[in-house]
Design a protein around this motif. Structure first.
Motif, PDB file in Angstrom:
ATOM      1  N   UNK A 165      -6.913 -25.925  61.324  1.00 24.15           N
ATOM      2  CA  UNK A 165      -5.887 -26.942  61.074  1.00 24.15           C
ATOM      3  C   UNK A 165      -4.772 -26.283  60.270  1.00 24.15           C
ATOM      4  N   UNK A 166      -3.546 -26.598  60.622  1.00 24.71           N
ATOM      5  CA  UNK A 166      -2.414 -25.924  60.001  1.00 24.71           C
ATOM      6  C   UNK A 166      -1.579 -26.909  59.188  1.00 24.71           C
ATOM      7  N   UNK A 167      -1.256 -26.526  57.976  1.00 18.25           N
ATOM      8  CA  UNK A 167      -0.342 -27.299  57.135  1.00 18.25           C
ATOM      9  C   UNK A 167       0.985 -26.547  57.105  1.00 18.25           C
ATOM     10  N   UNK A 168       2.053 -27.240  57.493  1.00 21.90           N
ATOM     11  CA  UNK A 168       3.356 -26.603  57.729  1.00 21.90           C
ATOM     12  C   UNK A 168       4.429 -27.254  56.869  1.00 21.90           C
ATOM     13  N   UNK A 169       5.376 -26.455  56.445  1.00 21.83           N
ATOM     14  CA  UNK A 169       6.607 -26.975  55.849  1.00 21.83           C
ATOM     15  C   UNK A 169       7.753 -26.489  56.721  1.00 21.83           C
ATOM     16  N   UNK A 170       8.576 -27.414  57.184  1.00 24.51           N
ATOM     17  CA  UNK A 170       9.702 -27.065  58.050  1.00 24.51           C
ATOM     18  C   UNK A 170      11.007 -27.602  57.469  1.00 24.51           C
ATOM     19  N   UNK A 171      12.077 -27.093  57.983  1.00 23.61           N
ATOM     20  CA  UNK A 171      13.400 -27.585  57.586  1.00 23.61           C
ATOM     21  C   UNK A 171      13.661 -28.914  58.273  1.00 23.61           C
ATOM     22  N   UNK A 175      19.078 -28.437  53.145  1.00 21.19           N
ATOM     23  CA  UNK A 175      18.614 -28.989  51.872  1.00 21.19           C
ATOM     24  C   UNK A 175      17.435 -29.949  52.051  1.00 21.19           C
ATOM     25  N   UNK A 176      16.993 -30.154  53.272  1.00 23.82           N
ATOM     26  CA  UNK A 176      15.849 -31.024  53.530  1.00 23.82           C
ATOM     27  C   UNK A 176      14.638 -30.164  53.916  1.00 23.82           C
ATOM     28  N   UNK A 177      13.515 -30.388  53.253  1.00 28.38           N
ATOM     29  CA  UNK A 177      12.280 -29.715  53.646  1.00 28.38           C
ATOM     30  C   UNK A 177      11.222 -30.787  53.908  1.00 28.38           C
ATOM     31  N   UNK A 178      10.393 -30.540  54.911  1.00 36.67           N
ATOM     32  CA  UNK A 178       9.406 -31.533  55.341  1.00 36.67           C
ATOM     33  C   UNK A 178       8.013 -30.925  55.285  1.00 36.67           C
ATOM     34  N   UNK A 191      10.254 -39.050  58.373  1.00 37.99           N
ATOM     35  CA  UNK A 191      10.830 -37.783  57.929  1.00 37.99           C
ATOM     36  C   UNK A 191      11.831 -37.292  58.964  1.00 37.99           C
ATOM     37  N   UNK A 192      12.850 -36.561  58.556  1.00 40.56           N
ATOM     38  CA  UNK A 192      13.821 -36.028  59.506  1.00 40.56           C
ATOM     39  C   UNK A 192      13.166 -35.033  60.459  1.00 40.56           C
ATOM     40  N   UNK A 193      13.721 -34.921  61.645  1.00 37.27           N
ATOM     41  CA  UNK A 193      13.187 -34.015  62.647  1.00 37.27           C
ATOM     42  C   UNK A 193      12.229 -34.722  63.587  1.00 37.27           C
ATOM     43  N   UNK A 194      11.579 -33.953  64.443  1.00 38.28           N
ATOM     44  CA  UNK A 194      10.650 -34.518  65.420  1.00 38.28           C
ATOM     45  C   UNK A 194       9.356 -34.940  64.737  1.00 38.28           C
ATOM     46  N   UNK A 195       8.958 -36.217  64.830  1.00 40.81           N
ATOM     47  CA  UNK A 195       7.741 -36.679  64.153  1.00 40.81           C
ATOM     48  C   UNK A 195       6.524 -35.860  64.585  1.00 40.81           C
ATOM     49  N   UNK A 237      17.848 -23.121  61.041  1.00 43.48           N
ATOM     50  CA  UNK A 237      18.382 -24.424  61.400  1.00 43.48           C
ATOM     51  C   UNK A 237      17.317 -25.497  61.437  1.00 43.48           C
ATOM     52  N   UNK A 238      17.654 -26.700  61.907  1.00 44.60           N
ATOM     53  CA  UNK A 238      16.725 -27.829  61.918  1.00 44.60           C
ATOM     54  C   UNK A 238      15.412 -27.484  62.612  1.00 44.60           C
ATOM     55  N   UNK A 239      14.308 -27.819  61.958  1.00 39.77           N
ATOM     56  CA  UNK A 239      12.992 -27.574  62.536  1.00 39.77           C
ATOM     57  C   UNK A 239      12.411 -26.216  62.236  1.00 39.77           C
ATOM     58  N   UNK A 240      13.174 -25.325  61.634  1.00 39.32           N
ATOM     59  CA  UNK A 240      12.665 -23.979  61.346  1.00 39.32           C
ATOM     60  C   UNK A 240      11.483 -24.053  60.376  1.00 39.32           C
ATOM     61  N   UNK A 241      10.443 -23.295  60.656  1.00 39.39           N
ATOM     62  CA  UNK A 241       9.254 -23.288  59.806  1.00 39.39           C
ATOM     63  C   UNK A 241       9.494 -22.408  58.581  1.00 39.39           C
TER      64      UNK A 241
END
Length: 517
Positions: free
Chosen positions: A156-162, A167-170, A292-296, A329-333
């Motif tokens: 299982x992977x825990x990810x933080x993406x832009x 200025x937004x991190x998810x 959250x911003x980006x693709x759910x 850019x948006x979605x970058x890990x």
């Protein structure tokens, strides 16, 4: 005229005093020698210091990992004449050996099944088709279902993406409820992935882009659902019987009996992650919970409605997403950590009878298969997956995956089917889970059982316990005196827990020592 003292007249008095002193010294020295030799009480000894008491380290698996006896190991008994098919127990032999045991008052209204673990032959069946409350032996069915979705080495992977802006991190909740609060331990099951390691990656990526102030969001869209079941007693979570069910959690906050975990594990992880980022020079503002911003859910696997995962289990659901994710850019890990394999987590859940961990893994498996994530929906999904293995699930109902619900109904014969299936070598995730069953007299929920007159099963029996008020169960395997692997299931109703446990332990000890040919 008084007589004059002669020279040396005082010498005898001095000699007497010295004699007293030397006597005391001699006595003390003699006692010290006895003390050193442990012949007299005292603090002196030549014995080596005793080893320190075992210490539980957060995020480290401390229970021994002992391989479950299998066909290749169990048939090679010390005496060749007792090995192989000639060592197989018979139904008549089992009936004779267990006659006095099954007549015990605590077992008179019980469902009992004993089978040959190598051939599957039924050796004893006493009301095995009755529907009973399975309690925590439900986890055996859940393990079989989970094994149909996850590949043996899948993690299982825990990810933080832009997010939508730099200025937004998810923080994406990816199902790992065993994150180490700091650095991960590559040898651990609970704590393989470290939240501190994830913070290192994210802080480094942000600083490399010149970003030192961010807004943190949490994406909880992956396998989301309620944290507790409506069929559970309200005190189950607050008393530590189970933790809250969530797709993020810290290994240091696992619920234990008398030590509850957090009511909201996601908030706990988020708070810990904020502190870690701030300690690394990143100024963090926490965004309100919500979308959250980006693709759910990205980059987690997404469900399909066909009843199968969106990618071959363990194959590429996360790997393809990672490869396709933009580097900028948006979605970058910005960071990513991976858990221990799901099969290792499942084995740990069975060893510790961890209700929350079982529910978390089952919910993810159901979600990936396109099923619902409410507790009753996951329970129904577990039954459907067991049926898909070719097993008879007629009348079986589950309202959860862990067995805390008193509404669950399972047959002892079905539990024995799952156990026999797990030992046939064709279901690696289920087999690894069975390897994690507690060992009689040694580990987990069986650590304090099979003592005294029942010692014949100590170290040889592996079983999943099940305990609810008025409903007790024990299901697992034992290697008998002939070196044969036997499978057993006992489900007892309407008897006090202590009496039920004693009777079930006596049953398993009798199976272990009989040979039963």
């Amino acid at each position: 005229m008084a007589p004059q003292s002669e020279p040396g007249r005082r010498a005898p008095r001095l000699t007497y005093g010295m004699a007293v002193v030397w006597s005391v010294v001699t006595i003390l020295l003699g006692y010290a020698v006895l003390d050193v030799a442990d012949a007299a009480p005292g603090v002196l000894t030549l014995r080596p210091l005793p080893p320190p008491a075992p210490t539980e380290y957060v995020a480290r698996r401390t229970l021994p990992l002992v391989p479950q006896p299998s066909l290749s190991t169990s048939v090679e008994a010390p005496l060749p004449s007792l090995a192989g098919d000639t060592a197989a127990a018979t139904a008549s032999g089992m009936e004779r050996a267990l006659a006095s045991v099954v007549s015990l008052p605590a077992l008179r209204d019980s469902a009992l099944v004993v089978r040959d673990g190598q051939s599957g032959e039924v050796l004893l069946d006493q009301r095995g088709d009755d529907l009973r409350i399975p309690a925590s032996t439900t986890k055996l069915l859940s393990a079989a279902a989970i094994g149909r979705v996850f590949a043996p080495d899948e993690t299982l992977r825990t990810v933080v993406r832009e997010g939508d802006t730099p200025e937004q991190v998810v923080l994406v909740a990816g199902g790992d409820s065993l994150l180490a609060p700091g650095k991960g331990d590559p040898e651990a099951v609970a704590g393989r992935a470290g939240l501190g390691d994830l913070a290192d990656q994210v802080a480094r990526a942000l600083k490399g882009r010149g970003t030192r102030r961010v807004t943190l969001f949490v994406d909880e869209s992956y396998a989301g659902g309620p944290t507790t079941a409506p069929t559970w007693a309200p005190t189950f979570r607050s008393s530590g019987i189970t933790g809250a069910v969530a797709m993020l959690g810290l290994s240091s906050q696992r619920a234990r009996g008398g030590a509850p975990g957090p009511a909201d594990p996601v908030v706990s992880v988020r708070s810990a992650f904020v502190k870690l980022l701030e300690s690394r020079g990143i100024d963090v503002r926490v965004a309100p919970r919500g979308r959250a911003p980006g693709t759910p859910g990205s980059p987690m696997p997404t469900p399909t409605r066909s009843g199968a995962p969106s990618a071959t289990p363990g194959d590429s659901a996360t790997q393809d997403d990672r490869a396709a994710a933009p580097t900028e850019g948006p979605g970058a890990i910005l960071g990513s950590v991976q858990s221990a394999p799901v099969r290792e987590q499942l084995a740990l859940a069975l060893t510790d009878s961890d209700n929350a961990l079982t529910e978390i893994l089952a919910r993810q498996a159901a979600y990936r298969s396109g099923a619902g994530t409410a507790f009753a929906a996951v329970g129904s999904w577990v039954v459907s997956q067991v049926a898909a293995l070719g097993l008879d699930t007629a009348g079986v109902t589950l309202s959860d995956a862990s067995g805390l619900s008193r509404e669950n109904r399972v047959r002892a014969s079905l539990l024995s089917d799952v156990l026999v299936l797990g030992y046939d070598g064709n279901h690696p995730v289920l087999r690894r889970a069975l390897d994690g069953l507690p060992i009689g007299g040694l580990t987990g929920t069986l650590a304090d059982r099979f003592a005294g007159s029942n010692h014949a099963a100590a170290g040889r029996a592996r079983a999943k316990t099940g305990t609810l008020t008025g409903a007790n169960a024990l299901a697992g395997s034992v290697v008998d005196d002939s070196g044969r692997l036997l499978v057993f299931v006992g489900m007892v109703a309407g008897v006090g827990t202590n009496d039920a446990r004693a009777a079930l332990d006596h049953l398993v000890a009798a199976i272990a020592s009989c040979g039963c040919r």
